[in-house]
Design an enzyme around this catalytic site. Structure first.
Site, PDB file in Angstrom:
ATOM      1  N   ASP A 166     -41.360  78.204  93.514  1.00 54.85           N
ATOM      2  CA  ASP A 166     -40.373  77.153  93.255  1.00 54.85           C
ATOM      3  C   ASP A 166     -40.896  76.087  92.306  1.00 54.85           C
ATOM      4  O   ASP A 166     -40.113  75.297  91.769  1.00 54.85           O
ATOM      5  CB  ASP A 166     -39.942  76.487  94.566  1.00 54.85           C
ATOM      6  CG  ASP A 166     -38.783  77.220  95.234  1.00 54.85           C
ATOM      7  OD1 ASP A 166     -37.937  77.763  94.504  1.00 54.85           O
ATOM      8  OD2 ASP A 166     -38.724  77.238  96.474  1.00 54.85           O
ATOM      9  N   LYS A 193     -31.233  85.525  98.633  1.00 54.02           N
ATOM     10  CA  LYS A 193     -32.429  85.728  97.814  1.00 54.02           C
ATOM     11  C   LYS A 193     -33.094  87.068  98.127  1.00 54.02           C
ATOM     12  O   LYS A 193     -33.569  87.767  97.219  1.00 54.02           O
ATOM     13  CB  LYS A 193     -33.411  84.572  98.033  1.00 54.02           C
ATOM     14  CG  LYS A 193     -32.884  83.244  97.517  1.00 54.02           C
ATOM     15  CD  LYS A 193     -33.735  82.070  97.981  1.00 54.02           C
ATOM     16  CE  LYS A 193     -33.127  80.748  97.524  1.00 54.02           C
ATOM     17  NZ  LYS A 193     -33.883  79.583  98.043  1.00 54.02           N
ATOM     18  N   GLN A 197     -38.362  77.829 102.484  1.00 54.43           N
ATOM     19  CA  GLN A 197     -36.984  77.354 102.388  1.00 54.43           C
ATOM     20  C   GLN A 197     -36.873  75.918 102.894  1.00 54.43           C
ATOM     21  O   GLN A 197     -37.290  75.603 104.012  1.00 54.43           O
ATOM     22  CB  GLN A 197     -36.058  78.270 103.198  1.00 54.43           C
ATOM     23  CG  GLN A 197     -34.596  77.896 103.137  1.00 54.43           C
ATOM     24  CD  GLN A 197     -34.030  78.002 101.729  1.00 54.43           C
ATOM     25  OE1 GLN A 197     -34.315  78.946 101.006  1.00 54.43           O
ATOM     26  NE2 GLN A 197     -33.220  77.032 101.340  1.00 54.43           N
TER      27      GLN A 197
END
Length: 417
Positions: free
Chosen positions: A211, A144, A188
């Site tokens: 997210d 990412k 994460q």
């Protein structure tokens, strides 16, 4: 002369008829040589010999007579029970190339970040938090970070040890929430077992929840999915203010961040230029990361949506009627080819390890769908790897840019292509 020719031709047909009858009714003899019964030759009538056909054609052509259709074309015969029926083979499905689509989206994001910096002096920033040192999580984070750098997004990395307390992690997120140079925050997952993931995700400012896993964004998606799909503008224009969005009953409801994987799935479907209205869609899996948001978005696109899961009885009965199948159940090759409706569109979200002694690492990556067989039944299908995975990263970058745009009051760029 013409009458003589007709008489000769009639005689010839009589000979042919007798030979045909004898061909169709041959004596069936036993090994001892005795006659048992008459049996018909396979396929019914056996045509006259080629020599008799040639003689009749010469006689008729010499007198300017047209050949009978029975001599010009052999009669069509039906297949006997012992002969196999031929079926048309299904053309192999179109492979939905997630890598190619992701490359296109990344280019769009790159142009958008450059424009935003030039026109508004804003450099999109992404804060990435990694707790612990899981190899898979580190790999994802590095992927990412690299992707963000390639499109001009600044990445701010916070690496914390596995024994970080929940209070310490909450303090880190609070600091990122207050930092104006960071427009998007990614924590994460999974987190160490001693940390409450739900509380951590809920602590992220909704306007920075890249997210879309926080409760505020999940709720907005369920309430305003249809409006959110329409609230977009070009990446290279201002568009109207966020306050003019259909869902803007308050300033806090004017922006919704949708989960990256779900957006990737819908973008892949939209790349097929299909008409979603009235289509039967089955989502296999009900997680809040993939299954639930995908179902909400498909419903917003006017599909008739059914969600099945591990406790659904007879999943085949649902899948066999589905025009669109999104598999996100986390079970290797769970969806069988024979369960699918011929011509269905299949998006495979799963990433699983399947033992394979012939592979270098002793396993190979497979999805939730039996790809090798399903591609001969479906009309379009996404592969694993090379399908949804690259699209998830591309949509993370697009979400980051949209959050940076929102920070200066701009509408989000187009969610899809």
């Amino acid at each position: 002369m013409r009458a003589v020719a007709l008489i000769a031709l009639s005689a010839l047909f009589a000979v042919c008829l007798r030979s045909t009858w004898s061909s169709r009714h041959t004596l069936c003899k036993s090994p001892s040589g005795s006659c048992n019964k008459l049996r018909k030759a396979p396929n019914g009538c056996i045509p006259p010999s080629s020599s008799s056909v040639r003689v009749s054609r010469r006689l008729m052509s010499s007198h300017g007579m047209r050949q009978p259709s029975k001599l010009r074309h052999r009669p069509k015969t039906s297949l006997s029970a012992s002969e196999p029926k031929t079926t048309s083979t299904h053309q192999a499905a179109k492979i939905i190339d997630g890598k190619a689509l992701a490359k296109e989206i990344r280019q769009q994001v790159k142009e958008g970040t450059e424009w935003l910096n030039k026109e508004h002096g804003v450099s999109a920033g992404l804060g990435v938090v990694l707790v612990g040192d899981r190899p898979d999580s580190r790999t994802y984070v590095n992927l990412k970070k690299k992707a963000a750098s390639e499109v001009g997004i600044k990445s701010y990395d916070i690496m914390l040890p596995a024994n970080t307390t929940q209070a310490e992690l909450l303090q880190v997120i609070s600091t990122l929430n207050a930092d104006k140079e960071i427009h998007a925050i990614l924590v994460q997952l999974p987190l160490p077992s001693h940390i409450d993931s739900d509380q951590i995700l809920a602590s992220i400012e909704p306007s920075k929840d890249v997210d879309g896993f926080g409760p505020m964004n999940v709720g907005r998606l369920c309430l305003y999915a249809r409006e959110l799909l329409e609230m977009t503008s070009s990446p290279l224009e201002d568009g109207s203010s966020l306050s003019s969005s259909p869902s803007s009953s308050s300033s806090s409801s004017s922006l919704c961040v949708m989960p990256c994987t779900a957006l990737g799935v819908i973008a892949m479907l939209q790349s097929l230029n299909m008409d979603f209205r009235g289509k039967s869609a089955v989502v296999v899996g009900r997680s809040r990361i993939v299954g639930t948001p995908v179902a909400a978005l498909l419903q917003a696109l006017d599909c008739t949506v059914t969600t099945i899961h591990s406790h659904t009885a007879d999943p085949q009965s649902y899948l066999s009627r589905a025009d669109i199948v999104v598999a996100a159940v986390g079970k290797p090759e769970f969806v069988k080819a024979e369960w699918l409706k011929p011509g269905a569109v299949v998006i495979d979200v799963g990433i699983n390890h399947k033992e394979d002694p012939t592979a270098k690492k002793g396993f190979r990556i497979v999805g939730d769908v039996d790809f090798e067989n399903a591609k001969h039944v479906s009309s379009s299908i996404s592969p694993v790897p090379g399908g949804v995975g690259p699209m998830t990263v591309a949509m993370l970058l697009k979400n980051t840019l949209n959050l940076a745009r929102a920070s200066v009051g701009l509408k989000p760029m187009s969610i899809f292509r």
